[in-house]
Design a protein around this motif. Sequence first.
Motif, PDB file in Angstrom:
ATOM      1  N   SER A   2       0.837  -1.197   0.000  1.00  0.00           N
ATOM      2  CA  SER A   2       0.000   0.000   0.000  1.00  0.00           C
ATOM      3  C   SER A   2       0.874   1.252   0.000  1.00  0.00           C
ATOM      4  CB  SER A   2      -0.918   0.002   1.215  1.00  0.00           C
ATOM      5  OG  SER A   2      -0.165   0.230   2.384  1.00  0.00           O
ATOM      6  N   GLU A   3       0.221   2.359  -0.272  1.00  0.00           N
ATOM      7  CA  GLU A   3       0.917   3.636  -0.257  1.00  0.00           C
ATOM      8  C   GLU A   3       0.720   4.324   1.080  1.00  0.00           C
ATOM      9  OE1 GLU A   3       0.282   6.146  -3.622  1.00  0.00           O
ATOM     10  OE2 GLU A   3       1.592   4.815  -4.762  1.00  0.00           O
ATOM     11  N   LEU A   4       1.655   5.181   1.397  1.00  0.00           N
ATOM     12  CA  LEU A   4       1.591   6.001   2.602  1.00  0.00           C
ATOM     13  C   LEU A   4       1.510   7.445   2.141  1.00  0.00           C
ATOM     14  CD1 LEU A   4       1.851   6.075   5.748  1.00  0.00           C
ATOM     15  CD2 LEU A   4       4.296   6.389   5.390  1.00  0.00           C
ATOM     16  N   LYS A 113       3.197  -0.940   5.574  1.00  0.00           N
ATOM     17  CA  LYS A 113       2.815  -0.694   4.175  1.00  0.00           C
ATOM     18  C   LYS A 113       2.698  -2.013   3.410  1.00  0.00           C
ATOM     19  CE  LYS A 113       4.786   2.617   1.829  1.00  0.00           C
ATOM     20  NZ  LYS A 113       5.746   3.549   1.230  1.00  0.00           N
ATOM     21  N   PRO A 119      -4.379   2.373   1.214  1.00  0.00           N
ATOM     22  CA  PRO A 119      -3.412   3.363   1.717  1.00  0.00           C
ATOM     23  C   PRO A 119      -3.473   3.557   3.226  1.00  0.00           C
ATOM     24  CG  PRO A 119      -4.554   4.206  -0.216  1.00  0.00           C
ATOM     25  CD  PRO A 119      -5.247   2.934   0.174  1.00  0.00           C
TER      26      PRO A 119
END
Length: 186
Positions: A2-4, A113, A119
């Motif tokens: 996932s993105e942060l 992540k 996200p």
Amino acid sequence: MSELFLQISVTLDGYIEDRDRDIEWMTSDTSFDAFITATLQSIDGMIFGRTAHALLATFWPTAGTAPDASADLIEQARLMNTLPKYVLTHDKEERTSWVNSHPIAVNDVLGLKQRSARPIAVFAGAKTAQALLQRNLIDEIRLIQYPLILGAGTPLFDADGKRRNLRLTASQRFDSGATMHRYRVA
């Protein structure tokens, strides 16, 4: 993985709070509520610094129960209280009474992540944002910029001497005059 993303309010001169650590300058804007609700509905968790987490833990547990609470505030409170909250700290034994809160170290963020499907948001704390930026863990920066110059306070970004190239991907204006700018971190 996932993105942060970092999503945070800031003045035109780059401060997230005034010299007295006050954030009352952030205006109430009903069109902003829908944006915050949608953001919370899109994430798997959120990261805060210790101080911000402690302050938010005094507001959110009962925020949705106020008699004049809007539908957005009720939904935001529900999400803030049920989503995982990760508190960036050096003391992993630190405890909090706010439900679903977990102490983590900066070194734990990459694993977080990797385990998340959606996200993860970083919502508060200049030092938290700076620590994650310095380790190249933030993929996107969402600045909610208020048309205000404080002249002093807590700066969002520190002067670490490192250049970071960003690419503007979207902008949105709110009724209060605040604008949200989304930047990809190169």
